[in-house]
Scaffold this active site. Structure first.
Site, PDB file in Angstrom:
ATOM      1  N   ASP A 168      16.864  -1.408  -1.495  1.00 24.17           N
ATOM      2  CA  ASP A 168      15.870  -0.658  -2.266  1.00 24.17           C
ATOM      3  C   ASP A 168      15.020  -1.584  -3.121  1.00 24.17           C
ATOM      4  O   ASP A 168      13.788  -1.453  -3.170  1.00 24.17           O
ATOM      5  CB  ASP A 168      16.573   0.356  -3.173  1.00 24.17           C
ATOM      6  CG  ASP A 168      16.989   1.618  -2.437  1.00 24.17           C
ATOM      7  OD1 ASP A 168      16.306   1.987  -1.470  1.00 24.17           O
ATOM      8  OD2 ASP A 168      17.989   2.231  -2.830  1.00 24.17           O
ATOM      9  N   ARG A 169      15.654  -2.509  -3.825  1.00 24.58           N
ATOM     10  CA  ARG A 169      14.913  -3.385  -4.742  1.00 24.58           C
ATOM     11  C   ARG A 169      14.029  -4.369  -3.982  1.00 24.58           C
ATOM     12  O   ARG A 169      12.872  -4.597  -4.347  1.00 24.58           O
ATOM     13  CB  ARG A 169      15.880  -4.157  -5.642  1.00 24.58           C
ATOM     14  CG  ARG A 169      16.905  -3.318  -6.370  1.00 24.58           C
ATOM     15  CD  ARG A 169      16.315  -2.363  -7.373  1.00 24.58           C
ATOM     16  NE  ARG A 169      17.359  -1.704  -8.144  1.00 24.58           N
ATOM     17  CZ  ARG A 169      17.156  -0.752  -9.031  1.00 24.58           C
ATOM     18  NH1 ARG A 169      15.926  -0.332  -9.274  1.00 24.58           N
ATOM     19  NH2 ARG A 169      18.151  -0.201  -9.693  1.00 24.58           N
TER      20      ARG A 169
END
Length: 406
Positions: A168-169
Site C-alpha cells: 500500500d505505501r
C-alpha cells in the site's frame, strides 16, 4: 506553502494506498478534499481511538485533508461533486472501473467537460489483463509479487508478510510520482489524461529489480535473487546485551573492521573475505562470522567502535526507541498538534524539505464530513442547494454538528 500549493485534489480513495498517497500530496501543499460515503472510510475504525471513527491508523494516513461526506448514489450528491470537480486538478480513486462508470465518474464520462483534469485510478491490477476485476489488498500483493516467498527463503522457510503495509505505501508513493508527472505534462500541453497505477505490476517491478537474477538474461543464466538480501544470517546482530544493525560492506569497511579486531590478515588466509565478489559469493559464511564477532561486545561498545572506524551502524529501535531517537528530535520530526475533537496528537512532520516552498503546517486528519459546507460553498453552490442536500441526507455532517440556518 509547499510546491503543490494551488493544486486541488479530489480524493475518492479509502483504506491505505490512496489515502497515504493523497496525504503525501497534502504535505506537499495540495488542497486535498477527501470525499467519503456516509459509512465513512473503513480505516477510521482501526487502532486505538478516543472517539468513534477517529482511529490511529486513519489519523496517520489522512493528515492535511478536508472531508466532504456525500451519498453519491443520490443524483443531487453526484451533481454537487461535479461542481467541486470544476476547480479540481486531480481526481484520484481506488474504485473498480464498473462502479466508477455507474456513478458517471469514469474518464470517458468526464474528459469532455473537464479536459484539464488528471483522472488517476489506483487499481489492484492493470485493466488489460485477466486479473483486472479482482480485489487487491496489501497481503495479496505481497504474496503475488514474490515478496512472501523471498521472506521464506531468507528466513526459516515459512512464507511471511512484511509487518507493515508495504505494498500500500510503496504503490501510494508511486502514485504520487505519477500524479506529479501528469501535472507537469498538463502544464506543458494544457491537457489532462487518464493515469493507471496498478498494485501488482508496481510491486512486481519493485521486487524483481532485486531478485530477477539470472532470469534477466535470455536464455536464462543460473541463479536467482540477490544473494546478500536472501541470506538467513542477514539480520540485526545480537550483542552481549542487545542488538545492533551494522553493514560491513566495502573493502575499506572490512579492512578497518578486521584491523580493529586484530584480524587484519584474515583475507590473506581465507580468500572468502578477500574481495566484494568473494564475500558476496560466500555471504552465509561471512554473515555467520560477523554474528559470532558481534556477540563479544555490548551494543554501546560496538556503536562507539563502528562510528570511530567509519563503518555504518545504527541501534535497533523498537517503537520507544524511535520516539526517543535524538536525531529525530533534533530535526523536529515529531510534532504535537491540536485536533478539534481528538485533543493533543503526535504527528510526523513531512520528511522532504524544499528550500523555496516549505511544506505547510501539519493539519490534523478531518472528522467525517467536517468541511462539507465550506467545500460546497467554494464550488459555487447556493445556500439553498446546500440546504436541500442536507435535508435529503445526500450531504452529511459530523455527529453533533449544527446545520446552518436558512
Amino acid at each position: 506553502m509547499g510546491p503543490l500549493n494551488g493544486i486541488r485534489v479530489v480524493d475518492l480513495t479509502t483504506v491505505l494506498m490512496g489515502p497515504y498517497a493523497t496525504q503525501v500530496l497534502a504535505q506537499m501543499g495540495a488542497d486535498v478534499i477527501k470525499v467519503e460515503a456516509p459509512e465513512g472510510d473503513v480505516i477510521r475504525h482501526v487502532g486505538p481511538e478516543r472517539n468513534p471513527g477517529m482511529g490511529a491508523l486513519f489519523l496517520n494516513s489522512n493528515r492535511g485533508k478536508r472531508s466532504l461526506c456525500l451519498d453519491l448514489k443520490r443524483p443531487q450528491a453526484r451533481e454537487a461533486l461535479l461542481a467541486v470537480l470544476r476547480e479540481a486538478d486531480v481526481l484520484v480513486h481506488n474504485l473498480r472501473p464498473q462502479a466508477l462508470a455507474r456513478l458517471g465518474l469514469d474518464h470517458a464520462s468526464l474528459a469532455g467537460a473537464y479536459p484539464r483534469l488528471l483522472h488517476v485510478g489506483l487499481t489492484g491490477f492493470g485493466q488489460d489483463g485477466p486479473y483486472a476485476g479482482r480485489p487487491a489488498y496489501d497481503d495479496l500483493i505481497q504474496g503475488a509479487s514474490g515478496l512472501s516467498a523471498w521472506m521464506a527463503t531468507a528466513g526459516d522457510g515459512t512464507p511471511r508478510y512484511v509487518p507493515t503495509a508495504l505494498a500500500d505505501r510503496m504503490v501510494g508513493l508511486a502514485a504520487v510520482g505519477a500524479i506529479c508527472a501528469g501535472l507537469l505534462h498538463r502544464e506543458r500541453s494544457g491537457r489532462g489524461q487518464q493515469v493507471e497505477v496498478p498494485m501488482f505490476e508496481t510491486m512486481a517491478a519493485l521486487v524483481l529489480s532485486d531478485h530477477l537474477g539470472g532470469q534477466t538474461f535470455q536464455p536464462p543464466l543460473p541463479g536467482e535473487g540477490y544473494r546478500r538480501l536472501l541470506s538467513p544470517y542477514r539480520r540485526p546482530y545480537r550483542t552481549r546485551d542487545g542488538h545492533v544493525c551494522a553493514l560491513v560492506y566495502t573493502d575499506r569497511h572490512w579492512q578497518c573492521f578486521l584491523d580493529a579486531l586484530g584480524l587484519g590478515d584474515l583475507p590473506v588466509h581465507d580468500r572468502r573475505f578477500a574481495s566484494f565478489a568473494s564475500r558476496t559469493a560466500h555471504i552465509d559464511h561471512v554473515y555467520a562470522f560477523l554474528q559470532e564477532r558481534f556477540r563479544e561486545r555490548t551494543t554501546a561498545q560496538w556503536l562507539e567502535l563502528l562510528e570511530r572506524i567509519d563503518v555504518p551502524a545504527m541501534p535497533m529501535h523498537d517503537l520507544a526507541g524511535v520516539l526517543a531517537d535524538p536525531h529525530l528530535a533534533a530535526t523536529g520530526f515529531f510534532q504535537e498538534i491540536e485536533h478539534p475533537s481528538e485533543g493533543r496528537l503526535r504527528a510526523t512532520a513531512p520528511p522532504v524539505r524544499w528550500s523555496d516552498t516549505p511544506a505547510p503546517d501539519v493539519r490534523p486528519a478531518p472528522r467525517q464530513g467536517a468541511d462539507g459546507i465550506e467545500v460546497l460553498r467554494e464550488a459555487g453552490l447556493a445556500e439553498e442547494a446546500i440546504g436541500a442536500l442536507l435535508a435529503s441526507d445526500a450531504l452529511r455532517l459530523p455527529p453533533g454538528r449544527a446545520r446552518p440556518e436558512g
